[in-house]
Design a protein around this motif. Sequence first.
Motif, short mmCIF file in Angstrom:
data_model
loop_
_atom_site.label_atom_id
_atom_site.label_comp_id
_atom_site.label_asym_id
_atom_site.label_seq_id
_atom_site.Cartn_x
_atom_site.Cartn_y
_atom_site.Cartn_z
N ASN A 192 0.81 -1.21 0.00
CA ASN A 192 0.00 0.00 0.00
C ASN A 192 0.85 1.27 0.00
OD1 ASN A 192 -2.40 -1.44 -0.07
ND2 ASN A 192 -2.54 -1.58 2.15
N ILE A 193 1.95 1.26 0.74
CA ILE A 193 2.85 2.42 0.72
C ILE A 193 3.38 2.62 -0.69
CG2 ILE A 193 5.08 3.30 1.54
CD1 ILE A 193 4.49 1.83 4.20
N ARG A 194 3.73 1.52 -1.34
CA ARG A 194 4.19 1.58 -2.73
C ARG A 194 3.12 2.20 -3.62
NH1 ARG A 194 3.67 -2.05 -7.12
NH2 ARG A 194 5.50 -2.16 -8.50
N TRP A 195 1.87 1.81 -3.42
CA TRP A 195 0.77 2.34 -4.21
C TRP A 195 0.57 3.84 -3.93
CZ3 TRP A 195 -3.80 4.88 -3.58
CH2 TRP A 195 -4.66 4.90 -4.69
N PHE A 196 0.71 4.25 -2.67
CA PHE A 196 0.56 5.66 -2.32
C PHE A 196 1.57 6.52 -3.08
CE2 PHE A 196 -1.04 4.18 2.08
CZ PHE A 196 -2.35 4.10 1.61
N TYR A 197 2.81 6.04 -3.17
CA TYR A 197 3.83 6.78 -3.94
C TYR A 197 3.45 6.83 -5.42
CZ TYR A 197 7.28 7.20 -0.16
OH TYR A 197 7.94 7.55 0.99
N ALA A 198 3.01 5.68 -5.94
CA ALA A 198 2.67 5.62 -7.37
C ALA A 198 1.49 6.52 -7.70
CB ALA A 198 2.36 4.18 -7.77
N ALA A 199 0.50 6.58 -6.81
CA ALA A 199 -0.68 7.39 -7.06
C ALA A 199 -0.35 8.88 -7.11
CB ALA A 199 -1.73 7.14 -5.97
N ARG A 200 0.74 9.26 -6.45
CA ARG A 200 1.17 10.67 -6.46
C ARG A 200 2.29 10.92 -7.47
NH1 ARG A 200 2.56 11.92 -0.38
NH2 ARG A 200 3.27 9.75 -0.50
N ASN A 201 2.47 9.94 -8.38
CA ASN A 201 3.51 10.07 -9.42
C ASN A 201 4.89 10.31 -8.82
OD1 ASN A 201 1.68 9.82 -11.67
ND2 ASN A 201 0.99 11.91 -11.22
N MET A 202 5.23 9.51 -7.80
CA MET A 202 6.51 9.64 -7.13
C MET A 202 7.32 8.34 -7.24
SD MET A 202 5.16 11.72 -3.74
CE MET A 202 6.79 11.78 -2.98
N LYS A 203 7.26 7.73 -8.43
CA LYS A 203 7.95 6.46 -8.63
C LYS A 203 9.47 6.59 -8.72
CE LYS A 203 4.21 3.94 -10.94
NZ LYS A 203 3.84 3.14 -12.14
N GLU A 204 9.96 7.79 -8.88
CA GLU A 204 11.40 7.97 -9.04
C GLU A 204 12.13 8.14 -7.71
OE1 GLU A 204 12.58 7.53 -12.02
OE2 GLU A 204 10.52 7.37 -12.78
N GLY A 205 11.38 8.31 -6.64
CA GLY A 205 12.01 8.58 -5.34
C GLY A 205 12.48 7.34 -4.61
N ARG A 206 13.24 7.58 -3.55
CA ARG A 206 13.78 6.49 -2.74
C ARG A 206 12.67 5.73 -2.02
NH1 ARG A 206 18.48 8.23 1.23
NH2 ARG A 206 19.36 8.72 -0.83
N GLY A 207 11.63 6.47 -1.59
CA GLY A 207 10.54 5.83 -0.86
C GLY A 207 9.85 4.75 -1.68
N TYR A 208 9.62 5.05 -2.95
CA TYR A 208 8.96 4.07 -3.82
C TYR A 208 9.85 2.85 -4.00
CZ TYR A 208 6.67 2.00 -7.88
OH TYR A 208 6.04 1.12 -8.73
#
Length: 267
Positions: A192-208
């Motif tokens: 779900n955390i992965r999905w939260f990053y993806a939903a905000r278009n933050m796939k390039e960050g360390r968190g994702y």
Amino acid sequence: GDQHTLEKEMMISSISNKCLVECSVVTGGLLYLTLQQERRCQHLVLGATASYALLYLILRSSHLLQPAKGSLSYANETEWRSRILATLNAIVLIGGSALCFLEWPYQPTSEGWIGQPDHIWSQSCLFASLFVGYLHWDLIWLVWHRREQTDFSAVIHHVLFISVTHYVLSGIFFKRPFAWLSFTELSTPFLNIRWFYAARNMKEGRGYFLSSFLFAITFLLTRVCGYGLGMLDILLSYSEWKENRGLHLVAVGLGMGYALNLFWSVK
């Protein structure tokens, strides 16, 4: 223009009425299953379902723990709230798994498979009731939002585990497997955390990247390896539960659940 708007509103109203009827039918069926359980299980299941529904309404009205209004599509907004509750359910079950493992080994051994009259309650009964209560809520949510949520495998998963859980609760069966089954939720928060990053278009960050890595590792360890070892334990303990014909269907159902996890692992 006005005619087109009117037709659109009528179509939306028709869809909403149809969803309402479908949700009412599903809710009625789930309520019937719940009322077949003993009183403690009934209260836990109904309480869990109502609690998740209330929390969802609070999230919807307060916008708590969600991105700024208008930054997500309607479908992603509703799914975001749903995934918050899925994460909460996972945390509850992970803690419950630890308590269930602490009950091992069962004495006599058969107690872990076929409940005895003087040992009918355990941690697995408590957390299985909370688990199926959550599944009730989420299945109703999936039916209501079926136009936005097109992943039918989630519906299959919920129907399968609702059926299995209600049966094993009805006779306090398969307490031993519930310990490792609930532990498979370890991968859910990272998913779900992965999905939260993806939903905000933050796939390039360390968190994702980190959440994706932790999801992959925990999914492999719990839902592929751990679940597989658990199924092996069920087969090796066949002599403990073979007299109960219903548990043969439960074992098949759990095997289907494992196949679903394998499907998700390569999806």
